[in-house]
Enzyme design. Sequence first.
Site, PDB file in Angstrom:
ATOM      1  N   ILE A 130       0.952  -1.354   0.182  1.00 42.04           N
ATOM      2  CA  ILE A 130      -0.154   0.192   0.020  1.00 42.04           C
ATOM      3  C   ILE A 130       0.937   1.341   0.588  1.00 42.04           C
ATOM      4  O   ILE A 130       0.349   2.272  -0.335  1.00 42.04           O
ATOM      5  CB  ILE A 130      -0.453   0.591   1.245  1.00 42.04           C
ATOM      6  N   GLY A 131       1.820   1.266   0.038  1.00 43.35           N
ATOM      7  CA  GLY A 131       2.289   2.748   0.086  1.00 43.35           C
ATOM      8  C   GLY A 131       4.540   2.102  -0.236  1.00 43.35           C
ATOM      9  O   GLY A 131       4.696   1.110   0.463  1.00 43.35           O
ATOM     10  N   GLY A 173       8.920   4.070   1.189  1.00 38.81           N
ATOM     11  CA  GLY A 173       9.056   5.866   1.859  1.00 38.81           C
ATOM     12  C   GLY A 173      10.498   4.435   1.453  1.00 38.81           C
ATOM     13  O   GLY A 173      11.198   3.485   0.583  1.00 38.81           O
ATOM     14  N   GLY A 174      11.429   5.850   1.156  1.00 38.89           N
ATOM     15  CA  GLY A 174      12.974   5.569   1.394  1.00 38.89           C
ATOM     16  C   GLY A 174      13.582   4.406   2.234  1.00 38.89           C
ATOM     17  O   GLY A 174      14.912   3.907   2.069  1.00 38.89           O
ATOM     18  N   ALA A 192      11.775   1.981   4.114  1.00 33.72           N
ATOM     19  CA  ALA A 192      10.897   1.026   4.197  1.00 33.72           C
ATOM     20  C   ALA A 192       9.591   0.851   3.111  1.00 33.72           C
ATOM     21  O   ALA A 192       9.361   1.956   2.643  1.00 33.72           O
ATOM     22  CB  ALA A 192       9.999   0.788   5.954  1.00 33.72           C
ATOM     23  N   VAL A 217       5.750  -0.712   3.337  1.00 33.99           N
ATOM     24  CA  VAL A 217       4.381  -0.770   4.070  1.00 33.99           C
ATOM     25  C   VAL A 217       3.358  -1.398   3.296  1.00 33.99           C
ATOM     26  O   VAL A 217       3.105  -1.313   2.111  1.00 33.99           O
ATOM     27  CB  VAL A 217       4.118   0.867   4.001  1.00 33.99           C
ATOM     28  N   LYS A 265       5.223  -2.504   8.655  1.00 30.84           N
ATOM     29  CA  LYS A 265       6.303  -1.548   7.358  1.00 30.84           C
ATOM     30  C   LYS A 265       7.289  -2.323   7.725  1.00 30.84           C
ATOM     31  O   LYS A 265       7.710  -2.813   8.983  1.00 30.84           O
ATOM     32  CB  LYS A 265       6.374  -0.239   8.603  1.00 30.84           C
ATOM     33  N   ASP A 306       8.528  15.663   9.953  1.00 30.60           N
ATOM     34  CA  ASP A 306       8.070  15.411   8.778  1.00 30.60           C
ATOM     35  C   ASP A 306       6.563  15.751   8.242  1.00 30.60           C
ATOM     36  O   ASP A 306       5.559  14.626   7.552  1.00 30.60           O
ATOM     37  CB  ASP A 306       8.384  14.297   8.159  1.00 30.60           C
TER      38      ASP A 306
END
Length: 673
Positions: free
Chosen positions: A16-17, A19-20, A22, A24, A39, A133
């Site tokens: 579902i997503g 990041g830099g 990890a 998710v 994650k 963030d």
Amino acid sequence: MLGRVLAQRYEIESEIGAGGMAIVYLGQDRLLCRPVAVKVLRENYAKDEDFVRRFRLEAQAAASLSHPNVVNIYDVGEEDGIYYLVMEYLAGTDLKTLIKQRGKLSVGQGLWVAAEIAKALEHAHAHKIVHRDIKPHNIVLTRDGRIKVTDFGIARAVSSSTLTQTGFVLGSVHYSSPEQVSGGQISGAADLYSLGVVMYEMFTGHLPFEGETPVSIALKHLREEPPAIESLRPDLPAKVALIVKKAMAKDPKDRFANAGQLLQAIWETGLMATGFDNTEESDEDLEDTSSLETTKLVPAVGNGELQPTEVVPEQKKPRRGSWGRKFLWTFLILILFAGLSWVGLLQARKMIFPPDVPVPDVRGMPVEEASEVLQQAGLKPSIDQRVHSLEVPEGWVISQDPRGSRIVKKHRTVELVVSRGPRLVEVPTVVGLSLRDAALLLDERGLKVRVLEEEASDDVEVDQILSQEPMSGSVPEGSSIDVVIAVRHKTTTVVVPDLRRLSLDQAEQELLQRGLAMGNRFPDFSDDVPEGLIIDQNPRPEAEVPQGTTVDVVYSHGPRMRPETKAEIPDTVEPPPASKEEAESEPEEPPTAPVEPTPDGLKRATITIRVPDGPPQEVLVLVVDDTKVGIRQVMQELVDGGETIVREAVGYGPEVRVQVYVGGWLILEEYLR
């Protein structure tokens, strides 16, 4: 990872997503029968002890927070070299999407969202944790109308974090505070500045600073004031505009002292709403009175009036024994009536005042199983509606009313919302459209576009769709359509000439003849190449690049001066005699431009950069030093995922700082020694 079960409990269902650090995934907690977000640290970083340490620090920091406006952390662990974090799964809409849909929020709703975020920050700062963030992408409005601050992935404990540490230390540059982009000390005031930017965007629908590169946006945060918010939102009350301006003050000392002070200022406006107008008030918190009846007077049999009596002849009086029997029967009838009335009263009491029972949580169960569980608890299941869902399988319960664990009267009806499975939509043809038009068309159908490959072509325009998969048919709503796009014409590429051992003027002319341009010019010492001639270049000779590409060069500063050849300065030096005209004239002002550094201040370093696996990402390397330019660009290239590149950085002065951005994120910042 899909289909894998971690800790014999968390089943990975879908991604579902990312990041830099990890990725998710949506998972299912088999023990508690609930959806969770898992994650997982990227595989290429899991072997790096420094990244693993940061991942664990993230888990410890986030798990210490417990607040209604902060995403919950359920579990953290490691299995076969896979480091993972289990978090609360939030179903809802992120604030960025909400702003795009509405353009801007009303004053009351915007203040309510800001107040909820401030509550979360007040709790985090009290635990010595700075989020770093805060942006609309990390703010979620859940389906039950709550605001949740997510992704404390780059938050650090204040006592153990400094900006000079390497690694993932900054968030999106559009929302970063001046001290974040300049390398200053980070405190909770940085989160308040980012919240001010979020408020600015909520009220106007625009970001305060825009630019072509992350560096240009960062410089605006440092040096420029944003457009007056009143000019973009004339109906915004002055006291609300003052709150936004104070939160976005350049100097942290000029902002609110803490999140609690900002929250107090929002309350004092008297304009804050109680939530969003698209959230309907639930009756879950109202007392259940559906089974109560108002006490009523029941009229007696007959109309209560005197009835006329018929005159009959007088008869003989009954015997005494007959009166005794009548009295006995009357007494027995009264006792029986009283007993029946008491039993009826008890039964009526049970019907009017049933006992309290807890409502089982049946979300995520098949509807047949959920109905059986509710009936065993003394409740009545009822299917309120069936809706399409991407996350919940067909025939399974999505939500319930009243919610699980609530105490209600026995025999209460529990309304269930049951999944009809994903909605199927027809795939439109997007071949021949631009990438932007294709994305808009697919978005109207509830679909997404995913660039599978980029291909050079002479026949179509740049960014035009060359092919798609699938071409037609029906797919579940929310699915991604893979496309191949044209990135540039083959005829626009040129070969970079070899500029080594040419002068700067000769190199510039050579580049112009081929449709290229001279980029940065960096001096360096060389014992082999004469002073003024080019030592090295980027891109390398014979590389194929688009026309208009800039080429950076390193030119010779001559041989390095050896210590034994340094000239010594005498103790006293007699000045030359001044002429009469010079003596009478006014002394000239010293030049105001900074003096170029001497070769003794030269610092250099070799930087190795590995782009994470996946699609190509832009790599930007900057040097901040004491030269006139101040910030210089070493490279800016689109690098394939998984590729490792090596670049050399050179700077002058007592403090030379190197910054590396990958995909718009600052991933490395170091001082050269």
